[in-house]
Design a protein around this motif. Sequence first.
Motif, PDB file in Angstrom:
ATOM      1  N   VAL A 156       0.840  -1.203   0.000  1.00 56.18           N
ATOM      2  CA  VAL A 156       0.000   0.000   0.000  1.00 56.18           C
ATOM      3  C   VAL A 156       0.871   1.247   0.000  1.00 56.18           C
ATOM      4  O   VAL A 156       0.635   2.199  -0.755  1.00 56.18           O
ATOM      5  CB  VAL A 156      -0.942  -0.002   1.220  1.00 56.18           C
ATOM      6  CG1 VAL A 156      -1.591   1.368   1.414  1.00 56.18           C
ATOM      7  CG2 VAL A 156      -2.012  -1.073   1.069  1.00 56.18           C
ATOM      8  N   ALA A 157       1.910   1.264   0.840  1.00 54.02           N
ATOM      9  CA  ALA A 157       2.796   2.429   0.930  1.00 54.02           C
ATOM     10  C   ALA A 157       3.500   2.688  -0.392  1.00 54.02           C
ATOM     11  O   ALA A 157       3.631   3.845  -0.821  1.00 54.02           O
ATOM     12  CB  ALA A 157       3.817   2.219   2.045  1.00 54.02           C
ATOM     13  N   ARG A 158       3.961   1.632  -1.058  1.00 53.30           N
ATOM     14  CA  ARG A 158       4.651   1.805  -2.348  1.00 53.30           C
ATOM     15  C   ARG A 158       3.707   2.327  -3.417  1.00 53.30           C
ATOM     16  O   ARG A 158       4.060   3.213  -4.201  1.00 53.30           O
ATOM     17  CB  ARG A 158       5.285   0.483  -2.790  1.00 53.30           C
ATOM     18  CG  ARG A 158       6.499   0.076  -1.987  1.00 53.30           C
ATOM     19  CD  ARG A 158       7.280  -1.018  -2.682  1.00 53.30           C
ATOM     20  NE  ARG A 158       6.498  -2.227  -2.877  1.00 53.30           N
ATOM     21  CZ  ARG A 158       6.413  -3.205  -1.973  1.00 53.30           C
ATOM     22  NH1 ARG A 158       7.042  -3.108  -0.815  1.00 53.30           N
ATOM     23  NH2 ARG A 158       5.681  -4.285  -2.221  1.00 53.30           N
ATOM     24  N   ILE A 159       2.499   1.761  -3.463  1.00 54.32           N
ATOM     25  CA  ILE A 159       1.514   2.222  -4.451  1.00 54.32           C
ATOM     26  C   ILE A 159       1.196   3.700  -4.214  1.00 54.32           C
ATOM     27  O   ILE A 159       1.155   4.511  -5.157  1.00 54.32           O
ATOM     28  CB  ILE A 159       0.218   1.387  -4.358  1.00 54.32           C
ATOM     29  CG1 ILE A 159       0.469  -0.053  -4.773  1.00 54.32           C
ATOM     30  CG2 ILE A 159      -0.872   2.000  -5.241  1.00 54.32           C
ATOM     31  CD1 ILE A 159      -0.713  -0.981  -4.500  1.00 54.32           C
ATOM     32  N   ALA A 160       0.978   4.063  -2.958  1.00 51.84           N
ATOM     33  CA  ALA A 160       0.638   5.445  -2.637  1.00 51.84           C
ATOM     34  C   ALA A 160       1.774   6.390  -2.996  1.00 51.84           C
ATOM     35  O   ALA A 160       1.560   7.451  -3.587  1.00 51.84           O
ATOM     36  CB  ALA A 160       0.283   5.559  -1.158  1.00 51.84           C
ATOM     37  N   ALA A 161       3.001   6.011  -2.649  1.00 57.33           N
ATOM     38  CA  ALA A 161       4.155   6.862  -2.953  1.00 57.33           C
ATOM     39  C   ALA A 161       4.333   7.034  -4.451  1.00 57.33           C
ATOM     40  O   ALA A 161       4.608   8.143  -4.937  1.00 57.33           O
ATOM     41  CB  ALA A 161       5.420   6.271  -2.330  1.00 57.33           C
ATOM     42  N   ASP A 162       4.173   5.961  -5.206  1.00 55.60           N
ATOM     43  CA  ASP A 162       4.292   6.048  -6.667  1.00 55.60           C
ATOM     44  C   ASP A 162       3.261   7.024  -7.234  1.00 55.60           C
ATOM     45  O   ASP A 162       3.560   7.788  -8.162  1.00 55.60           O
ATOM     46  CB  ASP A 162       4.105   4.672  -7.303  1.00 55.60           C
ATOM     47  CG  ASP A 162       5.305   3.757  -7.095  1.00 55.60           C
ATOM     48  OD1 ASP A 162       6.362   4.264  -6.686  1.00 55.60           O
ATOM     49  OD2 ASP A 162       5.157   2.541  -7.332  1.00 55.60           O
ATOM     50  N   ASN A 163       2.059   7.006  -6.675  1.00 54.34           N
ATOM     51  CA  ASN A 163       1.006   7.899  -7.175  1.00 54.34           C
ATOM     52  C   ASN A 163       1.222   9.343  -6.730  1.00 54.34           C
ATOM     53  O   ASN A 163       0.839  10.268  -7.456  1.00 54.34           O
ATOM     54  CB  ASN A 163      -0.365   7.377  -6.741  1.00 54.34           C
ATOM     55  CG  ASN A 163      -0.880   6.287  -7.659  1.00 54.34           C
ATOM     56  OD1 ASN A 163      -1.484   6.567  -8.692  1.00 54.34           O
ATOM     57  ND2 ASN A 163      -0.617   5.038  -7.297  1.00 54.34           N
ATOM     58  N   VAL A 164       1.833   9.545  -5.575  1.00 54.63           N
ATOM     59  CA  VAL A 164       2.208  10.899  -5.175  1.00 54.63           C
ATOM     60  C   VAL A 164       3.272  11.445  -6.124  1.00 54.63           C
ATOM     61  O   VAL A 164       3.146  12.573  -6.633  1.00 54.63           O
ATOM     62  CB  VAL A 164       2.713  10.918  -3.722  1.00 54.63           C
ATOM     63  CG1 VAL A 164       3.397  12.254  -3.406  1.00 54.63           C
ATOM     64  CG2 VAL A 164       1.562  10.685  -2.756  1.00 54.63           C
ATOM     65  N   LEU A 165       4.297  10.671  -6.392  1.00 49.53           N
ATOM     66  CA  LEU A 165       5.381  11.138  -7.256  1.00 49.53           C
ATOM     67  C   LEU A 165       4.887  11.372  -8.680  1.00 49.53           C
ATOM     68  O   LEU A 165       5.262  12.365  -9.320  1.00 49.53           O
ATOM     69  CB  LEU A 165       6.532  10.133  -7.240  1.00 49.53           C
ATOM     70  CG  LEU A 165       7.237   9.974  -5.890  1.00 49.53           C
ATOM     71  CD1 LEU A 165       8.293   8.885  -5.969  1.00 49.53           C
ATOM     72  CD2 LEU A 165       7.861  11.292  -5.445  1.00 49.53           C
ATOM     73  N   ALA A 166       4.036  10.484  -9.172  1.00 49.86           N
ATOM     74  CA  ALA A 166       3.477  10.667 -10.515  1.00 49.86           C
ATOM     75  C   ALA A 166       2.594  11.907 -10.563  1.00 49.86           C
ATOM     76  O   ALA A 166       2.587  12.655 -11.552  1.00 49.86           O
ATOM     77  CB  ALA A 166       2.680   9.433 -10.927  1.00 49.86           C
ATOM     78  N   GLY A 167       1.851  12.158  -9.481  1.00 48.52           N
ATOM     79  CA  GLY A 167       1.011  13.346  -9.423  1.00 48.52           C
ATOM     80  C   GLY A 167       1.825  14.623  -9.399  1.00 48.52           C
ATOM     81  O   GLY A 167       1.467  15.613 -10.042  1.00 48.52           O
ATOM     82  N   LEU A 168       2.934  14.624  -8.674  1.00 47.63           N
ATOM     83  CA  LEU A 168       3.809  15.799  -8.653  1.00 47.63           C
ATOM     84  C   LEU A 168       4.418  16.047 -10.026  1.00 47.63           C
ATOM     85  O   LEU A 168       4.549  17.200 -10.459  1.00 47.63           O
ATOM     86  CB  LEU A 168       4.916  15.616  -7.605  1.00 47.63           C
ATOM     87  CG  LEU A 168       4.477  15.655  -6.139  1.00 47.63           C
ATOM     88  CD1 LEU A 168       5.648  15.305  -5.238  1.00 47.63           C
ATOM     89  CD2 LEU A 168       3.907  17.020  -5.775  1.00 47.63           C
ATOM     90  N   ALA A 169       4.776  14.979 -10.726  1.00 49.05           N
ATOM     91  CA  ALA A 169       5.336  15.140 -12.070  1.00 49.05           C
ATOM     92  C   ALA A 169       4.295  15.695 -13.037  1.00 49.05           C
ATOM     93  O   ALA A 169       4.609  16.519 -13.903  1.00 49.05           O
ATOM     94  CB  ALA A 169       5.861  13.796 -12.571  1.00 49.05           C
ATOM     95  N   HIS A 170       3.054  15.261 -12.872  1.00 47.68           N
ATOM     96  CA  HIS A 170       1.995  15.680 -13.797  1.00 47.68           C
ATOM     97  C   HIS A 170       1.485  17.084 -13.496  1.00 47.68           C
ATOM     98  O   HIS A 170       1.251  17.881 -14.408  1.00 47.68           O
ATOM     99  CB  HIS A 170       0.831  14.691 -13.724  1.00 47.68           C
ATOM    100  CG  HIS A 170      -0.293  15.004 -14.654  1.00 47.68           C
ATOM    101  ND1 HIS A 170      -0.189  14.896 -16.031  1.00 47.68           N
ATOM    102  CD2 HIS A 170      -1.559  15.451 -14.413  1.00 47.68           C
ATOM    103  CE1 HIS A 170      -1.331  15.247 -16.599  1.00 47.68           C
ATOM    104  NE2 HIS A 170      -2.175  15.590 -15.639  1.00 47.68           N
ATOM    105  N   HIS A 171       1.315  17.379 -12.211  1.00 47.39           N
ATOM    106  CA  HIS A 171       0.718  18.659 -11.819  1.00 47.39           C
ATOM    107  C   HIS A 171       1.761  19.661 -11.329  1.00 47.39           C
ATOM    108  O   HIS A 171       1.402  20.779 -10.957  1.00 47.39           O
ATOM    109  CB  HIS A 171      -0.311  18.443 -10.706  1.00 47.39           C
ATOM    110  CG  HIS A 171      -1.474  17.597 -11.098  1.00 47.39           C
ATOM    111  ND1 HIS A 171      -2.496  18.045 -11.905  1.00 47.39           N
ATOM    112  CD2 HIS A 171      -1.780  16.305 -10.791  1.00 47.39           C
ATOM    113  CE1 HIS A 171      -3.386  17.083 -12.079  1.00 47.39           C
ATOM    114  NE2 HIS A 171      -2.980  16.013 -11.411  1.00 47.39           N
TER     115      HIS A 171
END
Length: 268
Positions: free
Chosen positions: A12-27
Amino acid sequence: MRVLIGSSAEHVARIAADNVLAGLAHHGHGKNPVLGVATGSSPLGLYRELRVAVAEGRADFSNAQGFALDEYIGIPDTHELSYRQTLITEVCNTFGLPVSGLHTPRGMADSVEEIEAAAHAYDQAIKASGGVQVQILGIGSNGHVGFNEPGSALRSRTRIKRLAAQTRIDNARFFDGIEHVPTHCVTQGLGTVLEAGRLVLVATGEAKAEAVALAVEGPLSASCPGSVLQLHQDAVVVLDEAAAAGLKKRAYYDDAAEGISLENLRVH
């Protein structure tokens, strides 16, 4: 809304972190990320994974700003149980967001009017930063997001809020008894939260299953403030098996999580 279910707390932590980093890259805006940070046990694994990403050179928060969701009223921000001090430990000292870049609502003043004015200024400070690019969220057992308790307006702004009895009971474990838990807080409003580029909500454990099911699959309602995520165009909900136990459309979420392959879409 995307619903992603991990097989363990670490997953869960890895999935969440990956989505945070992807969100920062996108937004994001280059090397100056603006991150919305939450307290509580749910995001702790995510914060540790962000530390790993920094160590591996996949992320850099040295020039980041962080905006906290909420703060207690009546506790100085130097107190160990204030959310500012909690976030310095869990965020700044974990993955390197500078203390000077950590913003928290003001919970101490000489009058209620001063706190209300500071709450309005907090919303303005978020806008002045360019806006939160990724907001990390947890959800309470009663469905609250931030300290937006049931009954909160879906377009509410940062403001003073009375804590629900269940929230105070849930938080009493950090204090020397329920009588020492503050009764009020300053919290970002649901309308404030919705302005972030991406929302990443993390929930684990069976105690969150009912609230998660109502937020994800129930009606949009002030009775479950977490349901406001249904209005957001880039919301990601990351769960473990226990927190996902009440979901009725689990099979679809698992299918959707596999992504899209244009090759598989071709008619042969």
